[in-house]
Each structure stands twice: as structure tokens, then as C-alpha cells.
Design a protein around this motif. Structure first.
Motif, short mmCIF file in Angstrom:
data_model
loop_
_atom_site.label_atom_id
_atom_site.label_comp_id
_atom_site.label_asym_id
_atom_site.label_seq_id
_atom_site.Cartn_x
_atom_site.Cartn_y
_atom_site.Cartn_z
N PHE A 1 49.09 5.55 10.37
CA PHE A 1 49.42 4.48 9.42
C PHE A 1 49.63 3.15 10.14
CE2 PHE A 1 52.96 2.13 7.42
CZ PHE A 1 52.33 1.73 6.25
N PHE A 2 50.25 3.21 11.31
CA PHE A 2 50.59 1.98 12.03
C PHE A 2 49.41 1.39 12.81
CE2 PHE A 2 54.44 4.46 11.40
CZ PHE A 2 55.21 3.54 10.71
N TYR B 1 48.76 -5.05 5.94
CA TYR B 1 48.71 -3.78 5.22
C TYR B 1 50.00 -2.99 5.45
CZ TYR B 1 47.23 0.86 3.75
OH TYR B 1 47.16 2.07 3.13
N VAL B 2 50.40 -2.88 6.72
CA VAL B 2 51.60 -2.11 7.03
C VAL B 2 52.83 -2.76 6.40
CG1 VAL B 2 53.12 -1.32 8.89
CG2 VAL B 2 50.64 -1.15 9.15
N ALA B 3 52.92 -4.08 6.50
CA ALA B 3 54.08 -4.79 5.96
C ALA B 3 54.22 -4.54 4.46
CB ALA B 3 53.95 -6.28 6.24
N LYS B 4 53.14 -4.72 3.73
CA LYS B 4 53.21 -4.55 2.27
C LYS B 4 53.50 -3.12 1.89
CE LYS B 4 50.34 -8.35 0.71
NZ LYS B 4 49.17 -8.76 -0.06
N GLU C 1 49.25 0.54 21.36
CA GLU C 1 48.85 1.10 20.06
C GLU C 1 49.90 0.87 19.00
OE1 GLU C 1 48.55 5.13 21.30
OE2 GLU C 1 50.67 5.52 20.92
N GLY C 2 49.50 0.87 17.74
CA GLY C 2 50.43 0.66 16.63
C GLY C 2 51.50 1.73 16.58
N ALA D 1 55.00 -2.85 16.28
CA ALA D 1 53.63 -3.24 16.63
C ALA D 1 52.69 -2.45 15.73
CB ALA D 1 53.35 -2.92 18.09
N THR D 2 51.67 -3.14 15.22
CA THR D 2 50.70 -2.45 14.37
C THR D 2 49.30 -2.68 14.94
OG1 THR D 2 50.21 -4.32 12.93
CG2 THR D 2 52.12 -2.98 12.36
N SER D 3 48.32 -2.11 14.28
CA SER D 3 46.91 -2.28 14.64
C SER D 3 46.54 -1.45 15.86
CB SER D 3 46.58 -3.74 14.92
OG SER D 3 47.03 -4.55 13.87
N PRO D 4 45.24 -1.28 16.06
CA PRO D 4 44.79 -0.54 17.24
C PRO D 4 45.19 -1.26 18.52
CG PRO D 4 43.01 -0.81 15.66
CD PRO D 4 44.11 -1.70 15.21
N GLU D 5 45.09 -0.57 19.61
CA GLU D 5 45.44 -1.11 20.92
C GLU D 5 44.68 -2.42 21.17
OE1 GLU D 5 45.87 0.73 25.42
OE2 GLU D 5 45.32 1.97 23.71
N ALA D 6 45.31 -3.33 21.89
CA ALA D 6 44.73 -4.62 22.26
C ALA D 6 44.67 -5.61 21.09
CB ALA D 6 43.35 -4.47 22.88
#
Length: 211
Positions: free
Chosen positions: A25-26, A32-35, A86-87, A105-110
DNA sequence: CTCACGATTAGA
DNA sequence: CTAATCGTGAGA
């Protein structure tokens, strides 16, 4: 829709939730994660107590293109390098030498995005929270560094995973509320992005932070 | 090494 | 409105 307060102990976390938010999910983007964690429950286990709060106010920070973000333009330092992992990794930092700000932290690495949790509504462990802050319920967790004080969040949480056994998020089953979007708070120095609608909160909830 | 400052809060 | 209080990071 007026939100009714659930603050107090008459609250069944398991019954209200679908279960833990997992690692995948993260890996989604910060907006997206925030909402989607609005209305969810942040749960912390410590000293044999369970502290929990409903997430009622969040902000997203978009990383390289967001001049309010600690990782704007790809800036990478000892403090914020965790955002590039990583998220699902927790990013806490000291502000004004006094308070701890809590991010995920969210989204894929980097891709150094983050979700900043600005306010909770207390739902479990209120006495423990009061012990730490000595305030009435109303002011226990209604600000980004107020709830971290109430929960005892500090640098020890830096780098921990938000899908662990000690600290995690339970997904709310029914999201029966409206989301209000506004610009983010306290980032007026960010000429480019200060007016972007990246702050989200539960409409009418009394634990949303005050200006 | 120096030094300005911050994703805030509490209190006058 | 201002003080509090210190790790961080940019620059010398």
C-alpha cells in the motif's frame, strides 16, 4: 456531515477495521496514500498499552518537484535519505529543537515522497496520552507535534516500518465522511507549491488542527 | 568551524 | 504577538 467524536475507550478497533495496511500500500504515491489513510487508525503498542488514534488530517509531500518537501530537487542529506528508501518507512525529524514531526515515506524506492500525519482523534489509550501531555482530550492530538507528544514519538521511530507489530495502520471499513482539500500549513517559504491542495482532512472533525 | 533557521506549540 | 530550543546543513 457533522462528525461525532469517538474519543474514549468504548471503541473496538478490530471491529472497526479491515486489518493492517501492508507494505505494498505504501508503494503508492503520496497523494493516494494520504487520502486513503484518512479515517484509518494509527496504532502504537508500548509498555503493554495500546495507543490508537483515528487519522483525521494529513498532508502529502511530493519530493523532487515540490519545493516544500525536504527532498525537493533531489536533495539528499543524512537526515532525509530515508525518504529515498521503499515506501512504508517512518521519517521523523526534530522541528524547532522541541518537537517531532511524523511522516511515512511512500512510493517506490528512489521516489522520495512522504505523507505527513497532522492530527489524530484519540480512540484508545487516552489515559496514557493524558499522562504524557496533561491536557484535556480536545487538545491531546489535534496537531502534528501534539499527537507525537501524546504517543511518545521521537527519533527512535526513525527508519521503522509502519507495517510492523509495534506501530501500524488499520484500514477503516466504512469511510463515511467528506474530505476537504486545502493548501498545506507552515510552508509559505515554498514559492512554487505553497498553494497546491495537498492537505486533506475529515470535514467537520473537531480534532483537525487549528490555524 | 560557525550560524541561521524550521512541515510548531504554549503562553502572555 | 513572541519565546522556546537544538539538530541540521550550507558555507567559510
Amino acid at each position: 456531515m457533522k462528525e461525532k467524536s469517538k474519543a474514549g475507550e468504548n471503541f473496538n478497533l478490530k471491529k472497526e477495521s479491515k486489518g493492517k495496511r501492508k507494505k505494498a500500500f505504501f508503494a503508492k504515491n503520496a497523494k493516494y496514500v494520504a487520502k486513503n489513510i484518512l479515517g484509518d487508525f494509527l496504532v502504537l503498542k508500548r509498555d503493554k498499552h495500546i495507543l490508537a488514534g483515528r487519522i483525521v488530517e494529513v498532508e502529502s509531500y511530493l519530493g523532487k518537484d515540490d519545493d516544500a518537501s525536504h527532498s525537493f530537487s533531489g536533495k539528499k542529506t543524512a537526515r532525509n535519505e530515508i525518504l529515498y528508501q521503499e515506501g512504508g518507512i517512518i521519517y521523523v525529524y526534530l522541528i524547532y529543537g522541541l518537537y517531532w514531526c511524523f511522516n511515512i515515506a511512500t512510493s517506490p524506492e528512489a521516489h522520495p515522497q512522504a505523507v505527513f500525519i497532522r492530527a489524530l482523534e484519540p480512540v484508545k489509550g487516552v489515559e496514557q496520552m493524558k499522562k504524557r501531555r496533561g491536557k484535556k482530550i480536545r487538545n491531546l492530538t489535534n496537531g502534528p507535534c501534539r499527537w507525537t507528544m501524546a504517543f511518545g514519538i521521537d527519533k527512535n521511530f526513525l527508519g521503522k516500518k509502519i507495517y510492523s507489530g509495534q506501530i501500524y495502520i488499520l484500514e477503516k471499513k466504512k469511510k463515511n465522511f467528506n474530505i476537504t482539500e486545502t493548501s498545506r500549513i507552515g510552508i509559505d517559504y515554498a514559492q512554487k507549491s505553497k498553494n497546491l491542495p495537498l492537505r486533506y482532512y475529515i470535514e467537520g472533525n473537531e480534532f483537525v488542527s487549528k490555524r
